[in-house]
Each structure stands twice: as structure tokens, then as C-alpha cells.
Design a protein around this motif. Structure first.
Motif, PDB file in Angstrom:
ATOM      1  N   GLY A  48       0.815  -1.211   0.000  1.00 36.93           N
ATOM      2  CA  GLY A  48       0.000   0.000   0.000  1.00 36.93           C
ATOM      3  C   GLY A  48       0.847   1.258   0.000  1.00 36.93           C
ATOM      4  O   GLY A  48       2.060   1.226  -0.252  1.00 36.93           O
ATOM      5  N   TYR A  49       0.202   2.379   0.329  1.00 39.99           N
ATOM      6  CA  TYR A  49       0.829   3.706   0.190  1.00 39.99           C
ATOM      7  C   TYR A  49       0.340   4.613   1.309  1.00 39.99           C
ATOM      8  O   TYR A  49      -0.851   4.611   1.648  1.00 39.99           O
ATOM      9  CB  TYR A  49       0.430   4.288  -1.167  1.00 39.99           C
ATOM     10  CG  TYR A  49       0.732   5.746  -1.386  1.00 39.99           C
ATOM     11  CD1 TYR A  49       1.846   6.140  -2.107  1.00 39.99           C
ATOM     12  CD2 TYR A  49      -0.109   6.743  -0.872  1.00 39.99           C
ATOM     13  CE1 TYR A  49       2.118   7.489  -2.322  1.00 39.99           C
ATOM     14  CE2 TYR A  49       0.158   8.081  -1.085  1.00 39.99           C
ATOM     15  CZ  TYR A  49       1.273   8.451  -1.819  1.00 39.99           C
ATOM     16  OH  TYR A  49       1.539   9.777  -2.024  1.00 39.99           O
ATOM     17  N   ASN A  50       1.285   5.369   1.882  1.00 34.29           N
ATOM     18  CA  ASN A  50       0.834   6.384   2.848  1.00 34.29           C
ATOM     19  C   ASN A  50       1.368   7.786   2.553  1.00 34.29           C
ATOM     20  O   ASN A  50       0.749   8.763   2.960  1.00 34.29           O
ATOM     21  CB  ASN A  50       1.159   5.968   4.291  1.00 34.29           C
ATOM     22  CG  ASN A  50       2.647   5.976   4.599  1.00 34.29           C
ATOM     23  OD1 ASN A  50       3.484   5.659   3.734  1.00 34.29           O
ATOM     24  ND2 ASN A  50       2.987   6.308   5.834  1.00 34.29           N
ATOM     25  N   LEU A  51       2.501   7.895   1.840  1.00 38.46           N
ATOM     26  CA  LEU A  51       2.996   9.224   1.432  1.00 38.46           C
ATOM     27  C   LEU A  51       3.974   9.099   0.277  1.00 38.46           C
ATOM     28  O   LEU A  51       4.508   8.027   0.029  1.00 38.46           O
ATOM     29  CB  LEU A  51       3.621   9.973   2.616  1.00 38.46           C
ATOM     30  CG  LEU A  51       4.696   9.335   3.500  1.00 38.46           C
ATOM     31  CD1 LEU A  51       5.988   9.093   2.746  1.00 38.46           C
ATOM     32  CD2 LEU A  51       4.978  10.235   4.698  1.00 38.46           C
ATOM     33  N   PRO A  52       4.234  10.212  -0.443  1.00 34.74           N
ATOM     34  CA  PRO A  52       5.187  10.173  -1.554  1.00 34.74           C
ATOM     35  C   PRO A  52       6.608   9.956  -1.050  1.00 34.74           C
ATOM     36  O   PRO A  52       6.975  10.430   0.036  1.00 34.74           O
ATOM     37  CB  PRO A  52       5.045  11.555  -2.199  1.00 34.74           C
ATOM     38  CG  PRO A  52       3.766  12.123  -1.672  1.00 34.74           C
ATOM     39  CD  PRO A  52       3.580  11.532  -0.314  1.00 34.74           C
ATOM     40  N   SER A  73      -7.912  11.597 -17.075  1.00 37.18           N
ATOM     41  CA  SER A  73      -6.932  12.135 -18.011  1.00 37.18           C
ATOM     42  C   SER A  73      -5.901  12.973 -17.277  1.00 37.18           C
ATOM     43  O   SER A  73      -4.712  12.895 -17.545  1.00 37.18           O
ATOM     44  CB  SER A  73      -7.631  12.995 -19.075  1.00 37.18           C
ATOM     45  OG  SER A  73      -8.531  12.208 -19.838  1.00 37.18           O
ATOM     46  N   GLY A  74      -6.356  13.755 -16.310  1.00 34.13           N
ATOM     47  CA  GLY A  74      -5.429  14.538 -15.508  1.00 34.13           C
ATOM     48  C   GLY A  74      -4.483  13.655 -14.731  1.00 34.13           C
ATOM     49  O   GLY A  74      -3.305  13.969 -14.563  1.00 34.13           O
ATOM     50  N   ALA A  75      -4.991  12.514 -14.254  1.00 31.73           N
ATOM     51  CA  ALA A  75      -4.149  11.579 -13.500  1.00 31.73           C
ATOM     52  C   ALA A  75      -3.051  11.011 -14.386  1.00 31.73           C
ATOM     53  O   ALA A  75      -1.902  10.864 -13.967  1.00 31.73           O
ATOM     54  CB  ALA A  75      -5.012  10.444 -12.942  1.00 31.73           C
ATOM     55  N   LYS A  92      -5.165  10.875  -2.892  1.00 32.91           N
ATOM     56  CA  LYS A  92      -6.211  11.641  -3.574  1.00 32.91           C
ATOM     57  C   LYS A  92      -6.886  10.840  -4.687  1.00 32.91           C
ATOM     58  O   LYS A  92      -7.965  11.203  -5.137  1.00 32.91           O
ATOM     59  CB  LYS A  92      -5.611  12.928  -4.158  1.00 32.91           C
ATOM     60  CG  LYS A  92      -5.112  13.910  -3.104  1.00 32.91           C
ATOM     61  CD  LYS A  92      -4.548  15.148  -3.758  1.00 32.91           C
ATOM     62  CE  LYS A  92      -4.068  16.152  -2.719  1.00 32.91           C
ATOM     63  NZ  LYS A  92      -3.490  17.372  -3.342  1.00 32.91           N
ATOM     64  N   LYS A  93      -6.222   9.756  -5.127  1.00 32.97           N
ATOM     65  CA  LYS A  93      -6.738   8.968  -6.235  1.00 32.97           C
ATOM     66  C   LYS A  93      -7.203   7.586  -5.782  1.00 32.97           C
ATOM     67  O   LYS A  93      -7.606   6.772  -6.604  1.00 32.97           O
ATOM     68  CB  LYS A  93      -5.653   8.800  -7.304  1.00 32.97           C
ATOM     69  CG  LYS A  93      -4.991  10.108  -7.730  1.00 32.97           C
ATOM     70  CD  LYS A  93      -3.871   9.848  -8.713  1.00 32.97           C
ATOM     71  CE  LYS A  93      -3.106  11.130  -9.005  1.00 32.97           C
ATOM     72  NZ  LYS A  93      -3.969  12.209  -9.506  1.00 32.97           N
ATOM     73  N   CYS A  94      -7.109   7.323  -4.499  1.00 31.17           N
ATOM     74  CA  CYS A  94      -7.383   5.988  -3.979  1.00 31.17           C
ATOM     75  C   CYS A  94      -8.865   5.625  -4.117  1.00 31.17           C
ATOM     76  O   CYS A  94      -9.742   6.391  -3.702  1.00 31.17           O
ATOM     77  CB  CYS A  94      -6.959   5.926  -2.516  1.00 31.17           C
ATOM     78  SG  CYS A  94      -7.044   4.273  -1.795  1.00 31.17           S
ATOM     79  N   PRO A  95      -9.191   4.450  -4.684  1.00 32.06           N
ATOM     80  CA  PRO A  95     -10.587   4.009  -4.744  1.00 32.06           C
ATOM     81  C   PRO A  95     -11.176   3.881  -3.340  1.00 32.06           C
ATOM     82  O   PRO A  95     -10.460   3.564  -2.386  1.00 32.06           O
ATOM     83  CB  PRO A  95     -10.487   2.640  -5.427  1.00 32.06           C
ATOM     84  CG  PRO A  95      -9.172   2.646  -6.126  1.00 32.06           C
ATOM     85  CD  PRO A  95      -8.262   3.497  -5.308  1.00 32.06           C
ATOM     86  N   ASN A  96     -12.448   4.117  -3.223  1.00 30.44           N
ATOM     87  CA  ASN A  96     -13.093   4.083  -1.905  1.00 30.44           C
ATOM     88  C   ASN A  96     -12.878   2.764  -1.188  1.00 30.44           C
ATOM     89  O   ASN A  96     -12.716   2.733   0.039  1.00 30.44           O
ATOM     90  CB  ASN A  96     -14.594   4.363  -2.054  1.00 30.44           C
ATOM     91  CG  ASN A  96     -14.869   5.803  -2.414  1.00 30.44           C
ATOM     92  OD1 ASN A  96     -14.099   6.707  -2.083  1.00 30.44           O
ATOM     93  ND2 ASN A  96     -15.971   6.039  -3.123  1.00 30.44           N
ATOM     94  N   ALA A 147      -4.219   7.089   3.985  1.00 26.74           N
ATOM     95  CA  ALA A 147      -3.410   6.077   3.314  1.00 26.74           C
ATOM     96  C   ALA A 147      -4.300   5.279   2.380  1.00 26.74           C
ATOM     97  O   ALA A 147      -5.530   5.319   2.463  1.00 26.74           O
ATOM     98  CB  ALA A 147      -2.732   5.163   4.326  1.00 26.74           C
ATOM     99  N   CYS A 148      -3.643   4.551   1.449  1.00 35.26           N
ATOM    100  CA  CYS A 148      -4.356   3.752   0.449  1.00 35.26           C
ATOM    101  C   CYS A 148      -3.878   2.306   0.547  1.00 35.26           C
ATOM    102  O   CYS A 148      -2.682   2.019   0.375  1.00 35.26           O
ATOM    103  CB  CYS A 148      -4.088   4.323  -0.944  1.00 35.26           C
ATOM    104  SG  CYS A 148      -5.101   3.595  -2.260  1.00 35.26           S
ATOM    105  N   ARG A 149      -4.779   1.393   0.809  1.00 31.54           N
ATOM    106  CA  ARG A 149      -4.431  -0.014   0.995  1.00 31.54           C
ATOM    107  C   ARG A 149      -4.150  -0.689  -0.342  1.00 31.54           C
ATOM    108  O   ARG A 149      -4.630  -0.268  -1.393  1.00 31.54           O
ATOM    109  CB  ARG A 149      -5.568  -0.744   1.717  1.00 31.54           C
ATOM    110  CG  ARG A 149      -5.924  -0.152   3.052  1.00 31.54           C
ATOM    111  CD  ARG A 149      -7.224  -0.727   3.594  1.00 31.54           C
ATOM    112  NE  ARG A 149      -7.058  -2.112   4.028  1.00 31.54           N
ATOM    113  CZ  ARG A 149      -8.058  -2.879   4.472  1.00 31.54           C
ATOM    114  NH1 ARG A 149      -9.297  -2.389   4.487  1.00 31.54           N
ATOM    115  NH2 ARG A 149      -7.832  -4.109   4.868  1.00 31.54           N
ATOM    116  N   SER A 150      -3.388  -1.760  -0.308  1.00 26.20           N
ATOM    117  CA  SER A 150      -3.231  -2.607  -1.484  1.00 26.20           C
ATOM    118  C   SER A 150      -4.455  -3.502  -1.590  1.00 26.20           C
ATOM    119  O   SER A 150      -5.188  -3.714  -0.615  1.00 26.20           O
ATOM    120  CB  SER A 150      -1.967  -3.470  -1.362  1.00 26.20           C
ATOM    121  OG  SER A 150      -2.126  -4.426  -0.317  1.00 26.20           O
TER     122      SER A 150
END
Length: 320
Positions: A137-141, A272-274, A164-168, A177-180
Motif C-alpha cells: 500500500g501507500y501512505n505518502l510520496p 486524463s489529468g491523473a 487523492k486517487k485511492c478508490p473508496n 493512506a491507500c491499501r493494497s
């Protein structure tokens, strides 16, 4: 025989041996890791590795840095805990990437997913291997930059804010944070486990491809080796949390290139912005690596030591 090479002035045996030893051990000095915090808040880095470094966990205030010396052969990982609260005795916990020790020091524990990880295996006179992983997963850049060394020596990391792009279905409560997909659903096809524990059976998922599109140089799932593992020899490394992002203003007037994941992400303006942001991030990482990747490979310490030793044997034969 000595008279045939009387024009050669050979240094003393002791001097040559000293030079050989100096270059052998200098080449085996390991690497210096420097952790830099460019976030707008304090982070609490965690360190897991063998042998253990000076600390396994500490506070790194906004705008500060700290360096560590690691020996050859060291293998381990670095990550940043966020939202931590520790009392005067060092007891407490963190909102993301907590290591579960209930202390400032992680004491041999790894990060609790989700966490952005920088992973290293230092060579012993050979190549170092390193990567930035989103498998947990991800928590920061985070970005890993290379200082010195020989070989490809590319910078790598993830500069996009995936929160900001993490699926719900992957978001942690509060969106910090965004889980795997593996952590969120626990299915073998996402975790590359059971019948899916080989590169041929475990393939990228919609979720891992979303991570890969945003952060092309980072590990997105367990077998994402080809474009995610990097090598360098004899280098030092800088790990930056929340690195400076490139400007995205120029992206508004250009059209994104087609990608294989557009349909999975649903298309549309936001996606597209992503894609444009991911392309800019990738370009930014490539520019960071320009200095090292174009450097011609220099002679290694071990090679130079061998030359000195050969010269010593030559001089010894002359004196006979």
C-alpha cells in the motif's frame, strides 16, 4: 633479470600492501543513507534491517534530515510513520505505517500496511539492489536518489499523491493512506499466494495497474520486478519523504497519451489529468537520474586493488 628492468622504480613492499588494503576496505565500506523530510509535518521513520543500524525509529521534524552508515551486505527497509503520538517515555502509536511496537523504536518490527517502503540490499563489492514498493500500500510520496556510484544508478520512487486517487474500497478511514488490494481483500490472486505464487500465475490487477500508472517506477504487486528493481555499485542514497512535485499547470493544455488502463479507470477528465500527472512525475524522476545514468562506469576499488597487487608481484620478480 634485475638489470634488464633497471629503469623501473618499484615502491616498497609495505607501501604496496598498504595501498591494496586501503582500496579493498574502502570499497567495502557500505553506504550512507540520508533521510530527508520535505513534508509539511513531522514524520517518524521506521527502519528494519540486518544488521541493525543506529536506531529503528525516531522523529524527523519538517525540513530536517538524518544520516546512517550501513555496512556491506546490509539488507532492509525504510518507511515514514505519520500522525504519531508518543509520551515522554517513548510509548505511543501512529496513524499510518505503525510498526506495532507501541514505542518510538520499532525494535525489529516492520510497517503495518498501508505503507510506502524503500527497500535495499547492499552488495559486498558487487551491485546494490533497491526499489520503492507499493506492494504493502501507500501512505505518502517517497523518492530514492543516488549519490555517486557506478552503473545505471537511477532515481526511483512515487511522487504522486495516491491518497487523492485511492478508490473508496482501498481507502483507510480518514483517507490518510491507500491499501493494497491484497490487504483490502485478502484474495490469493491479489496477494500472489497459493496457486498464484509464481510470475506466470499472478498477473497485474486493476488496482495494481492503477498504482503502476501513477508511479511507473515503483513496485505495484509482488512480481513487478522488471521495471521496479534498480542497481548501482558503491553509492550512497538519499530517501526523501514528500519530495517537491513538478508543476502540473502545463498539463491542462495537452492531451494525454492512450494507456492500457484508461478503460479500467473509467476515462473522463479526472482520469486524463491523473495520466498527465503520472507522465510528468515519471519525467521528473528521469531528469533526477540524468547525472548518474549517463556517467561512464569507472574502475572499481577491487579492480584497482588487483592492479596494485599485480604490480607488486611484478616488482618482486624484478628484485629476484
Amino acid at each position: 633479470m634485475a638489470s634488464s628492468f633497471s629503469f623501473i622504480s618499484c615502491p616498497s613492499t609495505g607501501f604496496l600492501i598498504s595501498l591494496v588494503l586501503i582500496f579493498i576496505f574502502e570499497g567495502a565500506s557500505g553506504a550512507t543513507f540520508t533521510l530527508v523530510n520535505k513534508c509539511d509535518y513531522s514524520v517518524w521513520p521506521g527502519i528494519l534491517g540486518s544488521p541493525e543500524l543506529d536506531t529503528t525509529g525516531f522523529e524527523l521534524p519538517k525540513g530536517s534530515s538524518r544520516s546512517f552508515q550501513a555496512p556491506t551486505g546490509w539488507s532492509g527497509r525504510f518507511w515514514a510513520r505519520t500522525g504519531c503520538k508518543f509520551d515522554a517515555s517513548g510509548h505511543g502509536s501512529c496513524a499510518t505505517a505503525d510498526c506495532g511496537s507501541s514505542q518510538l523504536e520499532c525494535n525489529g518490527n516492520s510497517a503495518t500496511p498501508p505503507a510506502t517502503l524503500a527497500e535495499f540490499t547492499l552488495g559486498t563489492g558487487t551491485q546494490d539492489f533497491y526499489d520503492v514498493s507499493l506492494v504493502d500500500g501507500y501512505n505518502l510520496p517517497m523518492v530514492v536518489d543516488v549519490n555517486g556510484g557506478s552503473g545505471a544508478c537511477m532515481s526511483t520512487g512515487c511522487v504522486t499523491d495516491l491518497n487523492k486517487k485511492c478508490p473508496n474500497e482501498l481507502k483507510v478511514e480518514g483517507g490518510a493512506a491507500c491499501r493494497s488490494a491484497c490487504d483490502a481483500f485478502g484474495k490469493p490472486e491479489y496477494c500472489c499466494s497459493g496457486a498464484y505464487n509464481t510470475p506466470t500465475t499472478c498477473k497485474p490487477s486493476t488496482y495494481s495497474e492503477m498504482f503502476k500508472s501513477a508511479c511507473p517506477k515503483s513496485y505495484s504487486y509482488a512480481f513487478d520486478d522488471a521495471s521496479s528493481t534498480f542497481t548501482c555499485t558503491g553509492a550512497d542514497y538519499t530517501i526523501t519523504f514528500c519530495p517537491d512535485l513538478p508543476s502540473l499547470k502545463s498539463a491542462t493544455d495537452s492531451s494525454p497519451k492512450p494507456t492500457g488502463t484508461a478503460e479500467e479507470q473509467g476515462g473522463g477528465g479526472a482520469e486524463s489529468g491523473a495520466v498527465q500527472e503520472a507522465e510528468l512525475a515519471n519525467s521528473w524522476l528521469a531528469s533526477l537520474a540524468t547525472g548518474d545514468s549517463r556517467r561512464s562506469q569507472s574502475i572499481s576499488h577491487m579492480q584497482f586493488a588487483f592492479v596494485l597487487f599485480t604490480f607488486f608481484i611484478f616488482c618482486y620478480n624484478i628484485k629476484l
